[in-house]
Design an enzyme around this catalytic site. Structure first.
Site, PDB file in Angstrom:
ATOM      1  N   SER A  10      -3.593  29.510  12.686  1.00  0.00           N
ATOM      2  CA  SER A  10      -3.379  28.722  11.466  1.00  0.00           C
ATOM      3  C   SER A  10      -2.289  29.374  10.624  1.00  0.00           C
ATOM      4  O   SER A  10      -2.440  30.509  10.159  1.00  0.00           O
ATOM      5  CB  SER A  10      -4.676  28.644  10.661  1.00  0.00           C
ATOM      6  OG  SER A  10      -4.372  28.261   9.340  1.00  0.00           O
ATOM      7  N   HIS A  35      -1.837  25.404  14.221  1.00  0.00           N
ATOM      8  CA  HIS A  35      -2.774  24.711  13.343  1.00  0.00           C
ATOM      9  C   HIS A  35      -2.176  24.693  11.929  1.00  0.00           C
ATOM     10  O   HIS A  35      -1.879  25.744  11.356  1.00  0.00           O
ATOM     11  CB  HIS A  35      -4.118  25.440  13.355  1.00  0.00           C
ATOM     12  CG  HIS A  35      -5.189  24.783  12.545  1.00  0.00           C
ATOM     13  ND1 HIS A  35      -5.979  23.767  13.038  1.00  0.00           N
ATOM     14  CD2 HIS A  35      -5.615  24.996  11.280  1.00  0.00           C
ATOM     15  CE1 HIS A  35      -6.846  23.386  12.116  1.00  0.00           C
ATOM     16  NE2 HIS A  35      -6.647  24.112  11.027  1.00  0.00           N
ATOM     17  N   ASP A  37      -2.647  23.475   7.992  1.00  0.00           N
ATOM     18  CA  ASP A  37      -3.663  23.081   7.007  1.00  0.00           C
ATOM     19  C   ASP A  37      -3.019  22.392   5.816  1.00  0.00           C
ATOM     20  O   ASP A  37      -2.266  23.011   5.065  1.00  0.00           O
ATOM     21  CB  ASP A  37      -4.422  24.325   6.543  1.00  0.00           C
ATOM     22  CG  ASP A  37      -5.292  24.874   7.652  1.00  0.00           C
ATOM     23  OD1 ASP A  37      -6.217  24.159   8.061  1.00  0.00           O
ATOM     24  OD2 ASP A  37      -5.035  25.997   8.120  1.00  0.00           O
ATOM     25  N   MET A  39      -3.609  20.633   2.273  1.00  0.00           N
ATOM     26  CA  MET A  39      -4.600  20.547   1.189  1.00  0.00           C
ATOM     27  C   MET A  39      -3.955  19.883  -0.029  1.00  0.00           C
ATOM     28  O   MET A  39      -2.797  20.155  -0.354  1.00  0.00           O
ATOM     29  CB  MET A  39      -5.067  21.948   0.813  1.00  0.00           C
ATOM     30  CG  MET A  39      -5.586  22.753   2.001  1.00  0.00           C
ATOM     31  SD  MET A  39      -6.270  24.317   1.464  1.00  0.00           S
ATOM     32  CE  MET A  39      -6.570  25.101   3.061  1.00  0.00           C
ATOM     33  N   HIS A  68      -4.511  19.532  10.273  1.00  0.00           N
ATOM     34  CA  HIS A  68      -5.845  19.425   9.685  1.00  0.00           C
ATOM     35  C   HIS A  68      -5.697  18.945   8.245  1.00  0.00           C
ATOM     36  O   HIS A  68      -5.259  19.699   7.382  1.00  0.00           O
ATOM     37  CB  HIS A  68      -6.506  20.819   9.767  1.00  0.00           C
ATOM     38  CG  HIS A  68      -7.856  20.915   9.138  1.00  0.00           C
ATOM     39  ND1 HIS A  68      -8.468  22.129   8.900  1.00  0.00           N
ATOM     40  CD2 HIS A  68      -8.721  19.971   8.717  1.00  0.00           C
ATOM     41  CE1 HIS A  68      -9.662  21.917   8.344  1.00  0.00           C
ATOM     42  NE2 HIS A  68      -9.837  20.619   8.218  1.00  0.00           N
ATOM     43  N   MET A  70      -6.965  18.112   4.784  1.00  0.00           N
ATOM     44  CA  MET A  70      -8.036  18.290   3.801  1.00  0.00           C
ATOM     45  C   MET A  70      -7.589  17.569   2.538  1.00  0.00           C
ATOM     46  O   MET A  70      -7.265  18.180   1.518  1.00  0.00           O
ATOM     47  CB  MET A  70      -8.278  19.786   3.567  1.00  0.00           C
ATOM     48  CG  MET A  70      -9.009  20.430   4.745  1.00  0.00           C
ATOM     49  SD  MET A  70      -8.774  22.210   4.811  1.00  0.00           S
ATOM     50  CE  MET A  70      -7.226  22.261   5.698  1.00  0.00           C
ATOM     51  N   ASP A 177     -13.121  26.218  13.060  1.00  0.00           N
ATOM     52  CA  ASP A 177     -12.101  26.699  12.125  1.00  0.00           C
ATOM     53  C   ASP A 177     -12.765  27.433  10.965  1.00  0.00           C
ATOM     54  O   ASP A 177     -13.570  26.846  10.234  1.00  0.00           O
ATOM     55  CB  ASP A 177     -11.339  25.455  11.626  1.00  0.00           C
ATOM     56  CG  ASP A 177     -10.198  25.767  10.680  1.00  0.00           C
ATOM     57  OD1 ASP A 177      -9.888  26.960  10.476  1.00  0.00           O
ATOM     58  OD2 ASP A 177      -9.611  24.795  10.143  1.00  0.00           O
TER      59      ASP A 177
HETATM   60  C1  DX5 Z   1      -9.471  26.675   5.781  1.00  0.00           C
HETATM   61  C2  DX5 Z   1      -8.526  26.250   6.872  1.00  0.00           C
HETATM   62  C3  DX5 Z   1      -8.394  27.205   7.985  1.00  0.00           C
HETATM   63  C4  DX5 Z   1      -7.949  28.599   7.605  1.00  0.00           C
HETATM   64  C5  DX5 Z   1      -8.778  29.527   8.413  1.00  0.00           C
HETATM   65  O1  DX5 Z   1      -9.751  25.609   4.950  1.00  0.00           O
HETATM   66  O2  DX5 Z   1      -8.921  25.013   7.411  1.00  0.00           O
HETATM   67  O3  DX5 Z   1      -7.594  26.686   9.040  1.00  0.00           O
HETATM   68  O4  DX5 Z   1      -6.595  28.873   7.847  1.00  0.00           O
HETATM   69  O5  DX5 Z   1      -8.530  30.815   8.008  1.00  0.00           O
HETATM   70  P1  DX5 Z   1      -9.332  32.054   8.567  1.00  0.00           P
HETATM   71  O6  DX5 Z   1      -9.161  32.064  10.063  1.00  0.00           O
HETATM   72  O7  DX5 Z   1      -8.696  33.210   7.879  1.00  0.00           O
HETATM   73  O8  DX5 Z   1     -10.784  31.853   8.173  1.00  0.00           O
HETATM   74 ZN    ZN Z   2      -7.834  24.317   9.269  1.00  0.00          ZN
END
Ligand code: DX5
Ligand code: ZN
Length: 218
Positions: A10, A35, A37, A39, A68, A70, A177
């Site tokens: 990620s 990956h 993220d 947000m 992903h 969010m 994740d």
């Molecule tokens: C959190 C994200 C993850 C994040 C995971 O909301 O969806 O993808 O990067 O980070 P680690 O592996 O550090 O928990």
């Molecule tokens: Zn994620």
């Protein structure tokens, strides 16, 4: 089904001042996907990046982009994420009123469709959507931030979902994740996970390439 699990670093925990080098490191490593993220400061209490950054990442990345989302009302932006280069778009069960329609919308763009569930959401909620999903993402932390502690009950959720998959003779991938490291990763693979996402464990380690290799060889 292919028994070898996939590893998706990620970029949330990458050094954004050195993003190009971080991407090249992942390109050369044994990682399978990137990956990303996304947000919006509404669905989760944090804001990351959007289409233009994804487009730039896509220029350099030589592996699929696992995006992903969010965000609230993800149906507003599916086509734009696909155009930006997403190979797989995952939306949250908790963010959709019409999840089946949304999954179909993703597939119409040519991207694969994933559905994510938060730690409090039981896997039984997925019963009607899994036949239409290419992947289910089990969040093993509350989404919003990297570097959080793994929620141990997630392993049991993976086991249950794996059983549902077998009973229904389905082949969607199970991705996990949040808080993934060598210890939690091993438990998740034994429970039936196919894709491990890892942010801080990879990018905050002394040798990210080697850390990815270790996660691959679990
Ligand atoms: C959190 C994200 C993850 C994040 C995971 O909301 O969806 O993808 O990067 O980070 P680690 O592996 O550090 O928990
Ligand atoms: Zn994620």
């Amino acid at each position: 089904m292919n028994k070898t699990h996939l590893v998706a670093p990620s970029l949330l925990s990458a050094d954004f001042l050195r993003l190009a080098e971080e991407i090249k490191m992942v390109n050369k490593s044994e990682a399978d996907w990137f990956h990303l993220d996304i947000m919006d400061g509404m669905f989760v209490p944090n804001i990351t990046f959007g289409f233009d950054i994804i487009k730039q990442i896509n220029k350099l990345a030589n592996k699929p982009l696992d995006v992903h989302l969010m965000i609230e009302k993800p149906e507003r932006y599916i086509e734009k994420f696909a155009e930006a280069g997403a190979d797989l778009i995952t939306v949250h069960y908790e963010a959709a009123n019409h999840l089946h329609r949304l999954v179909m919308q993703i597939k119409e763009t040519g991207s694969k469709a994933g559905v994510a569930i938060n730690p409090h959401t039981p896997v039984t909620c997925l019963e009607e959507i899994i036949p239409y999903s290419d992947m289910i993402l089990i969040m093993s932390v509350n989404p919003g931030f990297g570097g959080q502690k793994f929620i141990q009950t997630s392993v049991e959720k993976v086991r249950k979902l794996n059983l549902m998959r077998k009973e229904k003779n389905l082949s969607m991938l199970i991705e996990v994740d949040g808080g993934v490291n060598l210890d939690t990763g091993k438990q998740l693979i034994e429970a039936g996970a196919n894709v491990l996402v890892a942010g801080s464990f990879v990018f905050k380690s002394n040798n990210p390439t080697e850390t990815i290799k270790k996660l691959k060889s679990l």
